[in-house]
Design an enzyme around this catalytic site. Structure first.
Site, PDB file in Angstrom:
ATOM      1  N   CYS A  65      37.895  51.244 -17.214  1.00  0.00           N
ATOM      2  CA  CYS A  65      38.046  51.324 -15.752  1.00  0.00           C
ATOM      3  C   CYS A  65      37.863  52.781 -15.317  1.00  0.00           C
ATOM      4  CB  CYS A  65      39.440  50.821 -15.371  1.00  0.00           C
ATOM      5  SG  CYS A  65      39.923  51.223 -13.694  1.00  0.00           S
TER       6      CYS A  65
ATOM      7  N   GLY B 125      25.646  24.586   4.144  1.00  0.00           N
ATOM      8  CA  GLY B 125      25.303  24.544   2.714  1.00  0.00           C
ATOM      9  C   GLY B 125      26.497  24.500   1.785  1.00  0.00           C
TER      10      GLY B 125
ATOM     11  N   HIS C 147      35.334  34.266  -2.255  1.00  0.00           N
ATOM     12  CA  HIS C 147      35.351  34.020  -3.708  1.00  0.00           C
ATOM     13  C   HIS C 147      34.886  35.251  -4.501  1.00  0.00           C
ATOM     14  CE1 HIS C 147      35.271  29.332  -3.216  1.00  0.00           C
ATOM     15  NE2 HIS C 147      36.438  29.868  -2.936  1.00  0.00           N
TER      16      HIS C 147
HETATM   17  P1  OAD Z   1      28.176  23.008  -4.009  1.00  0.00           P
HETATM   18  O1  OAD Z   1      27.198  23.087  -5.119  1.00  0.00           O
HETATM   19  O2  OAD Z   1      29.416  22.237  -4.219  1.00  0.00           O
HETATM   20  O3  OAD Z   1      27.470  22.383  -2.713  1.00  0.00           O
HETATM   21  C1  OAD Z   1      26.240  22.870  -2.234  1.00  0.00           C
HETATM   22  C2  OAD Z   1      25.851  22.064  -1.002  1.00  0.00           C
HETATM   23  O4  OAD Z   1      24.638  22.607  -0.513  1.00  0.00           O
HETATM   24  C3  OAD Z   1      25.599  20.567  -1.274  1.00  0.00           C
HETATM   25  O5  OAD Z   1      26.342  19.786  -0.358  1.00  0.00           O
HETATM   26  C4  OAD Z   1      24.090  20.397  -1.043  1.00  0.00           C
HETATM   27  O6  OAD Z   1      23.765  19.164  -0.430  1.00  0.00           O
HETATM   28  C5  OAD Z   1      23.785  21.556  -0.121  1.00  0.00           C
HETATM   29  N1  OAD Z   1      22.413  22.053  -0.223  1.00  0.00           N
HETATM   30  C6  OAD Z   1      21.608  22.142  -1.321  1.00  0.00           C
HETATM   31  N2  OAD Z   1      20.415  22.674  -1.003  1.00  0.00           N
HETATM   32  C7  OAD Z   1      20.453  22.955   0.329  1.00  0.00           C
HETATM   33  C8  OAD Z   1      19.526  23.505   1.261  1.00  0.00           C
HETATM   34  N3  OAD Z   1      18.309  23.898   0.901  1.00  0.00           N
HETATM   35  N4  OAD Z   1      19.912  23.616   2.546  1.00  0.00           N
HETATM   36  C9  OAD Z   1      21.149  23.220   2.964  1.00  0.00           C
HETATM   37  N5  OAD Z   1      22.057  22.683   2.126  1.00  0.00           N
HETATM   38  C10 OAD Z   1      21.723  22.552   0.833  1.00  0.00           C
HETATM   39  O7  OAD Z   1      28.483  24.508  -3.550  1.00  0.00           O
HETATM   40  P2  OAD Z   1      29.692  25.075  -2.670  1.00  0.00           P
HETATM   41  O8  OAD Z   1      30.150  24.090  -1.663  1.00  0.00           O
HETATM   42  O9  OAD Z   1      29.302  26.428  -2.212  1.00  0.00           O
HETATM   43  O10 OAD Z   1      33.652  28.332  -6.527  1.00  0.00           O
HETATM   44  O11 OAD Z   1      30.806  25.228  -3.786  1.00  0.00           O
HETATM   45  C11 OAD Z   1      32.046  25.768  -3.436  1.00  0.00           C
HETATM   46  C12 OAD Z   1      32.647  26.502  -4.608  1.00  0.00           C
HETATM   47  O12 OAD Z   1      32.642  25.653  -5.766  1.00  0.00           O
HETATM   48  C13 OAD Z   1      31.846  27.704  -5.075  1.00  0.00           C
HETATM   49  O13 OAD Z   1      32.124  28.873  -4.335  1.00  0.00           O
HETATM   50  C14 OAD Z   1      32.287  27.866  -6.500  1.00  0.00           C
HETATM   51  C15 OAD Z   1      32.161  26.421  -6.909  1.00  0.00           C
HETATM   52  O14 OAD Z   1      32.851  25.983  -8.008  1.00  0.00           O
HETATM   53  C16 OAD Z   1      34.101  29.086  -7.551  1.00  0.00           C
HETATM   54  O15 OAD Z   1      33.404  29.404  -8.500  1.00  0.00           O
HETATM   55  C17 OAD Z   1      35.526  29.506  -7.397  1.00  0.00           C
END
Ligand code: OAD
Length: 234
Positions: A133, A172, A106
């Site tokens: 740029c 995560g 990303h």
């Molecule tokens: P999310 O915010 O959707 O999910 C984060 C996950 O981390 C959740 O399932 C939580 O339960 C978990 N979590 C929180 N604290 C934690 C900890 N201490 N240890 C382990 N797990 C923990 O984030 P992503 O899945 O990364 O994209 O989101 C994916 C994409 O959506 C991002 O890259 C971004 C976002 O919109 C773009 O901006 C294109």
């Protein structure tokens, strides 16, 4: 377990102090995705989009990698086979935790991209569209991050690694954003064993062979220790 592919998401950086997206208190709770994270938003109000990313850049520069980032770097250094680290995160905590090879699907908060010629360079802390740029001088500077509606980076390389994977781990990530949420299925199809490590079960938890729930700073170092021990045969 020669070839390991690891996918990380915002949860791995949560204990460093960076906000996730969808948890309570997450970034999408007080920012509208369509206003700050799409190409249309950037066309409409580039200053607002730049402010959102400059704030995140400022904040991310002040936090430190945690035990989970450091454990994955240790795995990359000590595992005898290949460890491919793919992250959805735009922070640089994997690199600062000691990982040398990180695939940022990303994009990266600390890099700038010219929307005119595609040149990339290290981002200044405060970025403006009017910054010229360094290659073509056009004033069309944007953060080098992938927005909704854009194609994630390095997909061919990621799919090649998934095809060769013996073990796939997602750490995560809520398993809600595609194509990353589908990697577990791709890996399983290639015959890999799959494991999810997350605070709570993600949306796609049922697709994994094994699910471990807990904070990343506890479960990831334990998992790495266990893998390395097994490989040493102790
Ligand atoms: P999310 O915010 O959707 O999910 C984060 C996950 O981390 C959740 O399932 C939580 O339960 C978990 N979590 C929180 N604290 C934690 C900890 N201490 N240890 C382990 N797990 C923990 O984030 P992503 O899945 O990364 O994209 O989101 C994916 C994409 O959506 C991002 O890259 C971004 C976002 O919109 C773009 O901006 C294109």
């Amino acid at each position: 377990m020669r070839n390991i592919v690891i996918l990380t998401g915002a949860g791995i950086s949560a204990e460093s102090g960076l906000r996730t997206f969808r948890d309570s208190g997450g970034l999408w709770e007080d920012h509208d995705v369509t206003k700050v994270a799409t190409p249309e938003a950037f066309e409409r109000d580039p200053d607002l989009v730049h402010r959102f990313y400059s704030d995140r850049r400022n904040y991310a520069a002040k936090v430190e990698p945690n035990a989970a980032h450091i454990a994955l770097a240790r795995l990359q250094n000590e595992h005898r086979g290949r460890v491919t680290l793919v992250t959805q995160n735009v922070d640089n905590l994997h690199e600062r935790g000691g990982s040398s090879e990180v695939i940022h699907m990303h994009g990266e908060l600390f890099r700038a991209l010219c929307a005119g010629c595609g040149h990339r360079w290290d981002a200044p802390v405060e970025m403006r569209t009017t910054d010229p740029c360094p290659s073509c001088s056009l004033p069309r500077t944007r953060p080098d991050v992938v927005w909704f509606g854009e194609m994630p980076y390095h997909m061919d390389e990621i799919h090649e690694r998934l095809e060769e994977a013996d073990l796939f781990a997602a750490i995560g990530t809520s398993g809600t954003v595609y194509p990353a949420a589908f990697f577990v299925v791709d890996a399983a199809r290639s015959g890999a064993r799959t494991i999810e490590m997350n605070l709570e079960a993600g949306e796609n938890a049922s697709a994994f062979d094994e699910v471990v729930n807990g904070p990343a700073t506890e479960i990831v170092p334990d998992w790495v220790e266990c893998l390395l021990k097994k490989a040493r045969g102790d």
